[in-house]
Structure formats: C-alpha cells, structure tokens
Scaffold this motif. Structure first.
Motif, PDB file in Angstrom:
ATOM      1  N   ASP A 138      -9.389   1.990   8.627  1.00  0.00           N
ATOM      2  CA  ASP A 138      -8.916   3.237   8.043  1.00  0.00           C
ATOM      3  C   ASP A 138      -8.079   2.890   6.815  1.00  0.00           C
ATOM      4  OD1 ASP A 138      -8.369   5.896   7.664  1.00  0.00           O
ATOM      5  OD2 ASP A 138      -6.810   6.004   9.188  1.00  0.00           O
ATOM      6  N   THR A 139      -8.356   3.534   5.701  1.00  0.00           N
ATOM      7  CA  THR A 139      -7.568   3.322   4.493  1.00  0.00           C
ATOM      8  C   THR A 139      -6.338   4.219   4.542  1.00  0.00           C
ATOM      9  OG1 THR A 139      -9.562   2.813   3.217  1.00  0.00           O
ATOM     10  CG2 THR A 139      -7.591   3.384   1.968  1.00  0.00           C
ATOM     11  N   VAL A 140      -5.167   3.600   4.587  1.00  0.00           N
ATOM     12  CA  VAL A 140      -3.930   4.374   4.726  1.00  0.00           C
ATOM     13  C   VAL A 140      -3.218   4.580   3.403  1.00  0.00           C
ATOM     14  CG1 VAL A 140      -3.534   3.837   7.141  1.00  0.00           C
ATOM     15  CG2 VAL A 140      -2.692   2.270   5.399  1.00  0.00           C
ATOM     16  N   ALA A 141      -3.622   3.847   2.373  1.00  0.00           N
ATOM     17  CA  ALA A 141      -3.012   4.026   1.050  1.00  0.00           C
ATOM     18  C   ALA A 141      -3.907   3.368   0.007  1.00  0.00           C
ATOM     19  CB  ALA A 141      -1.613   3.419   1.006  1.00  0.00           C
ATOM     20  N   ILE A 161      -1.645  -4.068  11.979  1.00  0.00           N
ATOM     21  CA  ILE A 161      -1.706  -4.923  10.802  1.00  0.00           C
ATOM     22  C   ILE A 161      -2.131  -4.082   9.611  1.00  0.00           C
ATOM     23  CG2 ILE A 161      -4.093  -5.694  11.211  1.00  0.00           C
ATOM     24  CD1 ILE A 161      -3.089  -8.457  10.042  1.00  0.00           C
ATOM     25  N   PHE A 162      -1.501  -4.334   8.483  1.00  0.00           N
ATOM     26  CA  PHE A 162      -1.797  -3.624   7.241  1.00  0.00           C
ATOM     27  C   PHE A 162      -2.306  -4.649   6.237  1.00  0.00           C
ATOM     28  CE2 PHE A 162       1.591  -1.303   9.396  1.00  0.00           C
ATOM     29  CZ  PHE A 162       1.052  -0.026   9.443  1.00  0.00           C
ATOM     30  N   PHE A 163      -3.580  -4.474   5.821  1.00  0.00           N
ATOM     31  CA  PHE A 163      -4.233  -5.405   4.913  1.00  0.00           C
ATOM     32  C   PHE A 163      -4.224  -4.884   3.482  1.00  0.00           C
ATOM     33  CE2 PHE A 163      -6.699  -6.628   8.793  1.00  0.00           C
ATOM     34  CZ  PHE A 163      -6.401  -7.986   8.780  1.00  0.00           C
ATOM     35  N   GLY A 181     -12.539   3.465  -6.668  1.00  0.00           N
ATOM     36  CA  GLY A 181     -11.378   2.602  -6.508  1.00  0.00           C
ATOM     37  C   GLY A 181     -11.372   1.472  -7.513  1.00  0.00           C
ATOM     38  N   ASN A 182     -12.521   0.848  -7.741  1.00  0.00           N
ATOM     39  CA  ASN A 182     -12.584  -0.261  -8.683  1.00  0.00           C
ATOM     40  C   ASN A 182     -12.367   0.208 -10.113  1.00  0.00           C
ATOM     41  OD1 ASN A 182     -13.034  -2.350  -6.841  1.00  0.00           O
ATOM     42  ND2 ASN A 182     -15.228  -1.927  -6.752  1.00  0.00           N
ATOM     43  N   MET A 183     -12.862   1.385 -10.452  1.00  0.00           N
ATOM     44  CA  MET A 183     -12.688   1.916 -11.803  1.00  0.00           C
ATOM     45  C   MET A 183     -11.211   2.167 -12.110  1.00  0.00           C
ATOM     46  SD  MET A 183     -15.841   4.644 -12.110  1.00  0.00           S
ATOM     47  CE  MET A 183     -15.114   5.403 -13.571  1.00  0.00           C
ATOM     48  N   LEU A 184     -10.474   2.627 -11.135  1.00  0.00           N
ATOM     49  CA  LEU A 184      -9.069   2.982 -11.343  1.00  0.00           C
ATOM     50  C   LEU A 184      -8.113   1.847 -11.001  1.00  0.00           C
ATOM     51  CD1 LEU A 184      -9.119   6.607  -9.858  1.00  0.00           C
ATOM     52  CD2 LEU A 184      -9.280   5.915 -12.255  1.00  0.00           C
ATOM     53  N   ASN A 185      -8.667   0.671 -10.661  1.00  0.00           N
ATOM     54  CA  ASN A 185      -7.845  -0.475 -10.249  1.00  0.00           C
ATOM     55  C   ASN A 185      -6.998  -0.141  -9.028  1.00  0.00           C
ATOM     56  OD1 ASN A 185      -6.904  -3.144 -10.444  1.00  0.00           O
ATOM     57  ND2 ASN A 185      -5.122  -2.523 -11.664  1.00  0.00           N
ATOM     58  N   LEU A 186      -7.533   0.675  -8.142  1.00  0.00           N
ATOM     59  CA  LEU A 186      -6.813   1.021  -6.924  1.00  0.00           C
ATOM     60  C   LEU A 186      -7.070  -0.033  -5.853  1.00  0.00           C
ATOM     61  CD1 LEU A 186      -7.509   4.860  -6.699  1.00  0.00           C
ATOM     62  CD2 LEU A 186      -5.396   3.738  -7.406  1.00  0.00           C
ATOM     63  N   LYS A 187      -6.001  -0.485  -5.242  1.00  0.00           N
ATOM     64  CA  LYS A 187      -6.097  -1.495  -4.194  1.00  0.00           C
ATOM     65  C   LYS A 187      -5.808  -0.826  -2.853  1.00  0.00           C
ATOM     66  CE  LYS A 187      -6.486  -4.273  -7.653  1.00  0.00           C
ATOM     67  NZ  LYS A 187      -7.816  -4.759  -8.061  1.00  0.00           N
ATOM     68  N   PRO A 188      -6.761  -0.861  -1.920  1.00  0.00           N
ATOM     69  CA  PRO A 188      -6.567  -0.163  -0.653  1.00  0.00           C
ATOM     70  C   PRO A 188      -5.684  -0.940   0.315  1.00  0.00           C
ATOM     71  CG  PRO A 188      -8.669  -1.273  -0.633  1.00  0.00           C
ATOM     72  CD  PRO A 188      -8.091  -1.508  -2.002  1.00  0.00           C
ATOM     73  N   ILE A 189      -4.922  -0.211   1.105  1.00  0.00           N
ATOM     74  CA  ILE A 189      -4.244  -0.775   2.262  1.00  0.00           C
ATOM     75  C   ILE A 189      -5.033  -0.304   3.470  1.00  0.00           C
ATOM     76  CG2 ILE A 189      -2.100  -1.002   3.560  1.00  0.00           C
ATOM     77  CD1 ILE A 189      -1.854  -1.928   0.693  1.00  0.00           C
ATOM     78  N   ILE A 190      -5.517  -1.257   4.246  1.00  0.00           N
ATOM     79  CA  ILE A 190      -6.415  -0.948   5.357  1.00  0.00           C
ATOM     80  C   ILE A 190      -5.749  -1.328   6.670  1.00  0.00           C
ATOM     81  CG2 ILE A 190      -8.655  -1.514   6.401  1.00  0.00           C
ATOM     82  CD1 ILE A 190      -9.555  -2.098   3.461  1.00  0.00           C
TER      83      ILE A 190
END
Length: 288
Positions: A200-203, A158-160, A182-191
């Motif tokens: 594990d953060t894959v992206a 599953i990829f969240f 991550g929050n500063m750059l507006n990056l949204k993790p795929i876990i």
C-alpha cells in the motif's frame, strides 16, 4: 536458554537479523531467484547487489521452494526431537509461503506447530521472529507466546522508500498509470503493507532525501506513545548502505527508547521487486 525446546522456521524474505538466525538456530526457507537460463537460492548463492548489477540485462522472477524442501526442514526438526515449532513468514497477501507451510505442517501431527502470517515483508516480518525467540527465552508458556505473537502482527510495520517505481510496476505491484505519473513528477513512494498484508502506498514525496525522512516520520507516528520498541534499517545496495549511519543517528534522536536498532540488506528476492536504493524503516512495539 531455550526453555521449551522450541524450533523456529522463517522464510528468507523475512530478513531475520543474522545474529538471531544463528543464536536461535532458526531454519530458513529459501525463496528462489529465477533467470531465463539459471536460478539461484535467496541469500545463499546470490546477493541483492548481484541482482541489482544484472537488472539492466534481465529482471528475474521469484518463487517459492518446492514443498519437498519445506517438508525436509520439518522432518529435520522432528528428528532433532522438537515438539513445538514457531513459523513466521512474510505476508500471505504477497507470497504463497505461509499457506504452503500450513498445509505441509499438517503432515507432522506429533509436533505443535504455530504458523504466523506476519502480514508484512522484509524486516517487518523478521522483527516478529525476533520477538518469538525472546518470548521463548523468557520462559513464557506456549499459550501466552501464541497470543503475544498474534498481537505482534498489528504491532509491527515497515515503511519503504524506493527511488524508482520501475521495478514495482514491472513486477505488477502497482498500476502502470501511477508509475508513469510518479516518475514524471519525481515522486518517491513510501510503501508499507496494509492490514490485509498487501503493498500500500502511504505517501508520495518529491525527492529521495525527503522521502527517506517521511519514512522515518511514519515510523515515529506508528510508535505513538509506546515506551518499548525495536527498530530496524533495511537497505538495498551500496548507495543505500551509505545512508544508514545518518538514518541511525536520526532514529536515535526521534525514537530514543528503542531497545535495539537492527541493520541489514534486504533479501535478493525483495530486491528483485524494488530495485537498488531502497531504504526501509521497521518498527515493532514491544510494550507488555
């Protein structure tokens, strides 16, 4: 028809689709949601939306049920005459449920109990429970079922997408520095869960829409050249639910060979750690 008279035991964190819990008569181990002044039973007297609505006031914790609760479930199956039990739990790398089930199962030596550590969470684990039910209904022998379920652990994922890192960080799931950056750059993790069954953060993708699309793309890559697979869309709260129809349409286009696409809200216990807005894309390869 259940050929071998097999009982099933799953935990609430596995988010097994409701129709399979009901038709398979699956026994569910309820995780607990604990606030300072009260506690709730996962998906029994609290919903994920209830958790989200209270997050500004308090972020609860989660815990396993008592060993007595699990023992009572095993005793119930024993009293009903079951000689074989398939247990599917969320990853032992994220919860002590699997180990507790294994230990307690040793007290029921008159039953052949197979305990599967899914190395996964949410519907990623639930899809394995669905396969267990299907194998039994197909009349496969017990040893074949064991082998196939063990293989399914590496064939499910599953990829969240989560819109904020805040709740994962507060729950100790990722490092503080990664959260702030991550929050500063507006990056949204795929876990996802790695081969050891831990987050594990894959992206990391900038923006919510692109992040959801990346989760879909990762599921497509995982499917590879497989000809048979089941899919699932997990969502967290009202805002995420509004995206499900569009996501389902994209999945049908990109993964047209899916036998089924299950949909459902994540359990309150998972919602505690991820917060509202989660989208999860689950897949299990079912090639024989």
């Amino acid at each position: 028809m259940n050929k071998e008279k097999v009982a099933y035991l799953v935990d609430s964190g596995s988010n097994v689709p409701k129709e399979y819990v009901e038709q398979g008569n699956m026994n569910v181990i309820p995780l607990k949601i604990i606030y300072k002044d009260e506690e709730f039973i996962d998906n029994v007297n609290i919903t994920a939306q209830d958790v989200y609505d209270r997050l500004q006031d308090e972020i609860p914790t989660t815990s396993l049920p008592s060993g007595e609760v699990i023992s009572e479930i095993f005793k119930k199956m024993q009293d009903e005459g079951f000689k074989k039990v398939i247990c599917v739990t969320i990853s032992s790398g994220l919860s002590g449920t699997n180990n507790m089930v294994r230990v307690i199962s040793e007290n029921f030596s008159d039953m052949d109990i197979l305990t599967i550590d899914s190395k996964n969470i949410g519907i990623g684990s639930g899809l394995i429970a669905v396969q267990a039910y299907k194998y039994v209904e197909a009349g496969l022998d017990w040893n074949t079922i064991k082998t196939k379920l063990e293989e399914d652990v590496s064939r499910s994922k599953i990829f969240f997408h989560v819109p904020t890192l805040e709740y994962l960080q507060k729950g100790g799931r990722i490092g503080l520095v990664a959260s702030i950056l991550g929050n500063m750059l507006n990056l949204k993790p795929i876990i996802t869960c790695n081969e050891d069954g831990v987050y594990d953060t894959v992206a990391k993708i900038r923006g919510n829409k692109k992040s959801v699309q990346k989760a879909i793309d990762l599921a497509v890559d995982f499917a590879g050249n497989a000809k048979n697979y089941n899919l699932a869309i997990a969502y967290g709260g009202k805002t995420a639910l509004a995206q499900v129809e569009e996501i389902r349409s994209v999945l049908k286009e990109k993964l047209p060979l899916a036998e089924a696409i299950f949909e459902g809200e994540v359990s309150p216990a998972l919602g505690v750690h991820t917060g509202p807005g989660l989208i999860g894309i689950g897949i299990i390869i079912t090639d024989s």
